[in-house]
Design a protein around this motif. Structure first.
Motif, PDB file in Angstrom:
ATOM      1  N   THR A 195       2.439   1.812  -3.334  1.00 49.41           N
ATOM      2  CA  THR A 195       1.421   2.297  -4.269  1.00 49.41           C
ATOM      3  C   THR A 195       1.155   3.784  -4.048  1.00 49.41           C
ATOM      4  O   THR A 195       1.023   4.546  -5.007  1.00 49.41           O
ATOM      5  N   VAL A 196       1.103   4.200  -2.797  1.00 52.88           N
ATOM      6  CA  VAL A 196       0.949   5.629  -2.465  1.00 52.88           C
ATOM      7  C   VAL A 196       2.079   6.420  -3.109  1.00 52.88           C
ATOM      8  O   VAL A 196       1.848   7.458  -3.753  1.00 52.88           O
ATOM      9  N   THR A 197       3.288   5.925  -2.970  1.00 52.66           N
ATOM     10  CA  THR A 197       4.458   6.608  -3.544  1.00 52.66           C
ATOM     11  C   THR A 197       4.384   6.626  -5.063  1.00 52.66           C
ATOM     12  O   THR A 197       4.593   7.673  -5.689  1.00 52.66           O
ATOM     13  N   GLU A 199       0.836  -1.204   0.000  1.00 54.82           N
ATOM     14  CA  GLU A 199       0.000   0.000   0.000  1.00 54.82           C
ATOM     15  C   GLU A 199       0.870   1.253   0.000  1.00 54.82           C
ATOM     16  O   GLU A 199       0.623   2.204  -0.737  1.00 54.82           O
ATOM     17  N   GLU A 200       1.921   1.240   0.829  1.00 50.31           N
ATOM     18  CA  GLU A 200       2.814   2.394   0.918  1.00 50.31           C
ATOM     19  C   GLU A 200       3.545   2.638  -0.404  1.00 50.31           C
ATOM     20  O   GLU A 200       3.687   3.771  -0.845  1.00 50.31           O
ATOM     21  N   THR A 221      -7.033   7.496  -0.432  1.00 51.16           N
ATOM     22  CA  THR A 221      -7.437   7.413  -1.834  1.00 51.16           C
ATOM     23  C   THR A 221      -7.036   6.071  -2.428  1.00 51.16           C
ATOM     24  O   THR A 221      -7.806   5.442  -3.150  1.00 51.16           O
ATOM     25  N   VAL A 222      -5.833   5.614  -2.104  1.00 54.41           N
ATOM     26  CA  VAL A 222      -5.373   4.312  -2.593  1.00 54.41           C
ATOM     27  C   VAL A 222      -6.296   3.212  -2.080  1.00 54.41           C
ATOM     28  O   VAL A 222      -6.721   2.330  -2.834  1.00 54.41           O
ATOM     29  N   LYS A 223      -6.635   3.274  -0.784  1.00 50.66           N
ATOM     30  CA  LYS A 223      -7.509   2.247  -0.202  1.00 50.66           C
ATOM     31  C   LYS A 223      -8.892   2.247  -0.861  1.00 50.66           C
ATOM     32  O   LYS A 223      -9.402   1.201  -1.262  1.00 50.66           O
ATOM     33  N   TRP A 248      -0.783   9.469  -4.563  1.00 44.03           N
ATOM     34  CA  TRP A 248      -2.105   9.699  -3.971  1.00 44.03           C
ATOM     35  C   TRP A 248      -2.013   9.546  -2.457  1.00 44.03           C
ATOM     36  O   TRP A 248      -1.156   8.846  -1.945  1.00 44.03           O
ATOM     37  N   PRO A 249      -2.964  10.154  -1.722  1.00 49.04           N
ATOM     38  CA  PRO A 249      -3.034   9.904  -0.279  1.00 49.04           C
ATOM     39  C   PRO A 249      -3.398   8.431  -0.009  1.00 49.04           C
ATOM     40  O   PRO A 249      -4.028   7.773  -0.840  1.00 49.04           O
ATOM     41  N   ARG A 250      -3.001   7.935   1.146  1.00 51.03           N
ATOM     42  CA  ARG A 250      -3.262   6.535   1.512  1.00 51.03           C
ATOM     43  C   ARG A 250      -4.757   6.206   1.436  1.00 51.03           C
ATOM     44  O   ARG A 250      -5.143   5.159   0.926  1.00 51.03           O
TER      45      ARG A 250
END
Length: 165
Positions: free
Chosen positions: A131-133, A128-129, A141-143, A137-139
């Motif tokens: 993907t955020v990078t 997840e981290e 938003t990714v979720k 996008w903010p965490r």
């Protein structure tokens, strides 16, 4: 050493995000930019995520430079048919190929942002981290985008399954 270690992931990222036959050019440019900006890498995320973010940006630049409004949809990921089917019967191989083709068709029909988050999380197996990078996008938003994109993908696959009969 870094190029050798990350070329396969970079190539897969470029292809899945829509670079298609231009994937080699995209990753070459990404590696050059990564080398030039190596001093900007702060170690806040994995080097892989940082590099794949550059690949993603270069893929977007490719589409912008061609001024194709639907670039990602038209040049979506191509999957080379190299089935690694453990089953030794022909029927199993055919079914696996059909499922893979159905998944690629469904993935291609997703909006670019949904496709991007699915590619990051499940095709590239990024955390997840990471993907955020990569996506910037903010965490949250990714979720949420991951959840919604998976639901859309499942729906598309279910519709295809029903239509196939």
């Amino acid at each position: 050493m870094l190029v050798a270690r990350h070329t396969a992931s970079a190539h897969r990222t470029a292809v899945l995000l829509g670079a298609g036959s231009d994937a080699e050019d995209v990753i070459q440019e990404a590696f050059v930019k990564g080398y030039r900006k190596l001093s900007r890498y702060r170690g806040e995320s994995s080097f892989r995520a940082w590099l794949l973010a550059i690949v993603a940006n270069e893929t977007r630049n490719l589409h912008r430079s061609r001024d194709r409004r639907y670039g990602l949809m038209l040049r979506a990921a191509r999957v080379e048919p190299h089935p690694e089917v453990a089953e030794d019967n022909a029927v199993g191989a055919v079914l696996a190929g059909e499922r893979r083709a159905a998944l690629v068709r469904a993935l291609r029909s997703l909006p670019a942002r949904d496709r991007g988050v699915i590619v990051c999380r499940y095709f590239l197996d990024l955390s997840e981290e990471e993907t955020v990078t990569m996506l910037g996008w903010p965490r949250g938003t990714v979720k949420s985008r991951t959840s919604r994109a998976l639901a859309k993908l499942r729906g598309l696959l279910a519709v295809e399954e029903v239509s196939r009969g």
